[in-house]
Design a protein around this motif. Structure first.
Motif, short mmCIF file in Angstrom:
data_model
loop_
_atom_site.label_atom_id
_atom_site.label_comp_id
_atom_site.label_asym_id
_atom_site.label_seq_id
_atom_site.Cartn_x
_atom_site.Cartn_y
_atom_site.Cartn_z
N GLU A 231 0.85 -1.18 0.00
CA GLU A 231 0.00 0.00 0.00
C GLU A 231 0.89 1.24 0.00
O GLU A 231 2.01 1.22 0.51
CB GLU A 231 -0.90 0.00 1.24
CG GLU A 231 -1.92 -1.12 1.25
CD GLU A 231 -2.86 -1.03 2.45
OE1 GLU A 231 -2.75 -0.04 3.21
OE2 GLU A 231 -3.68 -1.94 2.61
N TYR A 232 0.40 2.32 -0.57
CA TYR A 232 1.22 3.52 -0.70
C TYR A 232 0.35 4.76 -0.51
O TYR A 232 -0.88 4.70 -0.59
CB TYR A 232 1.89 3.57 -2.08
CG TYR A 232 0.90 3.57 -3.23
CD1 TYR A 232 0.43 4.75 -3.79
CD2 TYR A 232 0.41 2.37 -3.74
CE1 TYR A 232 -0.49 4.75 -4.82
CE2 TYR A 232 -0.51 2.35 -4.77
CZ TYR A 232 -0.96 3.55 -5.32
OH TYR A 232 -1.88 3.54 -6.33
N ASP A 233 0.99 5.89 -0.24
CA ASP A 233 0.28 7.15 -0.09
C ASP A 233 0.08 7.81 -1.45
O ASP A 233 0.90 7.65 -2.35
CB ASP A 233 1.07 8.11 0.81
CG ASP A 233 1.04 7.68 2.27
OD1 ASP A 233 0.28 6.75 2.60
OD2 ASP A 233 1.77 8.29 3.08
N ARG A 234 -0.99 8.57 -1.54
CA ARG A 234 -1.26 9.30 -2.77
C ARG A 234 -0.18 10.36 -2.98
O ARG A 234 0.31 10.98 -2.04
CB ARG A 234 -2.64 9.95 -2.66
CG ARG A 234 -3.02 10.84 -3.82
CD ARG A 234 -4.44 11.33 -3.69
NE ARG A 234 -4.75 12.33 -4.70
CZ ARG A 234 -5.98 12.78 -4.94
NH1 ARG A 234 -7.00 12.31 -4.24
NH2 ARG A 234 -6.18 13.70 -5.87
N SER A 235 0.16 10.59 -4.25
CA SER A 235 1.14 11.63 -4.57
C SER A 235 0.58 13.01 -4.26
O SER A 235 -0.58 13.32 -4.57
CB SER A 235 1.49 11.55 -6.06
OG SER A 235 2.22 12.69 -6.46
N LYS A 236 1.41 13.84 -3.63
CA LYS A 236 0.97 15.20 -3.31
C LYS A 236 0.86 16.08 -4.55
O LYS A 236 0.13 17.07 -4.55
CB LYS A 236 1.94 15.83 -2.30
CG LYS A 236 1.80 15.27 -0.90
CD LYS A 236 2.71 16.00 0.07
CE LYS A 236 2.37 15.69 1.52
NZ LYS A 236 2.18 14.27 1.80
N TYR A 238 -0.68 15.78 -7.27
CA TYR A 238 -2.03 15.90 -7.81
C TYR A 238 -3.10 15.94 -6.72
O TYR A 238 -4.29 15.78 -7.00
CB TYR A 238 -2.30 14.75 -8.79
CG TYR A 238 -1.33 14.73 -9.94
CD1 TYR A 238 -1.40 15.71 -10.93
CD2 TYR A 238 -0.33 13.77 -10.02
CE1 TYR A 238 -0.50 15.73 -11.98
CE2 TYR A 238 0.58 13.78 -11.07
CZ TYR A 238 0.49 14.76 -12.04
OH TYR A 238 1.39 14.77 -13.08
N ASP A 239 -2.66 16.15 -5.50
CA ASP A 239 -3.59 16.25 -4.37
C ASP A 239 -4.22 17.64 -4.37
O ASP A 239 -3.51 18.65 -4.37
CB ASP A 239 -2.81 16.03 -3.07
CG ASP A 239 -3.72 15.93 -1.85
OD1 ASP A 239 -4.82 16.52 -1.88
OD2 ASP A 239 -3.32 15.28 -0.88
#
Length: 251
Positions: A231-236, A238-239
């Motif tokens: 699992e990974y964090d969303r890229s900032k 395109y946040d």
């Protein structure tokens, strides 16, 4: 003039436009026949002479370059992937410097990029890994002591191993000694982007068995790390809540 060209990972349409043009202009092509897709030779002109370097020594390769240069011709030295990675081009360029023969380098798509495409994966995932170690297992060609595989593995980041498919028992041992758990995801990518491409997903502790079961003995890359299934964090980037130089965050 000598042009060192990266042939790309295998598929003939993954050579660069510049590389294809220079192939078409060459009077002599010296290519690594054991690694480069021969379909790339379709770019050559009819009068071009082709040498397969698989059975040649460095001295024989240089002799062909020197002879071509003396005759006023152009040589293409076609290397697999990108010639800056395990391409043995430095020794050729140093020799050409000594002979006062001009040369340039055209980069190519590396097989480690082709492997990621085959895996449909991203090597650098937020909070999983932001670094990629490209290395090899020590074999007949050694590695510096500080680059021993177990030491590289201690970082726990994404790893891509070249030239190591025949040493997978040792690879497993070194990776686990360095800190990877036995169930760390791994994959063997055979001939990435070639028609016979094969992807074998496994774990660090089953690399050797997986290669045996799939009859993979060479021409493959080994990839290791959580990028394969974590699992990974969303890229900032395109946040909507993140401001950067091209966009203000949403209120």
């Amino acid at each position: 003039m000598v042009h060192f060209i990266g042939a790309g990972p295998g598929a003939p349409d993954l050579i660069t436009l510049r590389g294809a043009r220079l192939l078409g202009e060459a009077d002599v092509i010296i290519y690594a026949g054991s690694l480069v897709n021969p379909a790339l030779l379709d770019h050559k002109k009819e009068s071009c002479t082709v040498y397969d370097s698989a059975g040649m020594t460095l001295e024989e390769v240089l002799a062909v370059m020197e002879q071509t240069e003396s005759a006023g011709g152009t040589t293409v030295r076609l290397h697999t992937g990108d010639p800056s990675l395990y391409g043995a081009i430095r020794e050729q360029m140093d020799a050409l410097d000594g002979m006062n023969i001009a040369y340039d380098v055209t980069p190519g798509v590396s097989s480690f990029s082709g492997a990621a495409a085959a895996l449909q994966a991203e090597y650098t995932l937020p909070e999983v890994s932001q670094s990629v170690i490209i290395t090899r297992m020590s074999g007949r060609t050694g590695v510096p002591e500080g680059e021993k595989l177990s030491k590289m593995a201690s970082h726990g980041c994404t790893m891509v191993l070249f030239l190591s498919t025949g040493l997978l028992e040792d690879v497993e041992k070194e990776l686990m000694e360095g800190g990877y758990s036995p169930d760390t995801p791994a994959a063997i990518v055979y001939k990435a982007t070639w028609p016979e491409e094969k992807v074998c997903r496994c774990t660090v502790s089953t690399l050797a068995r997986t290669a045996r079961e799939n009859c993979v003995t060479k021409t493959a890359l080994i990839t290791i790390g959580g990028f394969l299934d974590a699992e990974y964090d969303r890229s900032k980037l395109y946040d909507p809540a993140f401001t950067h130089g091209c966009r203000e965050a949403s209120k």
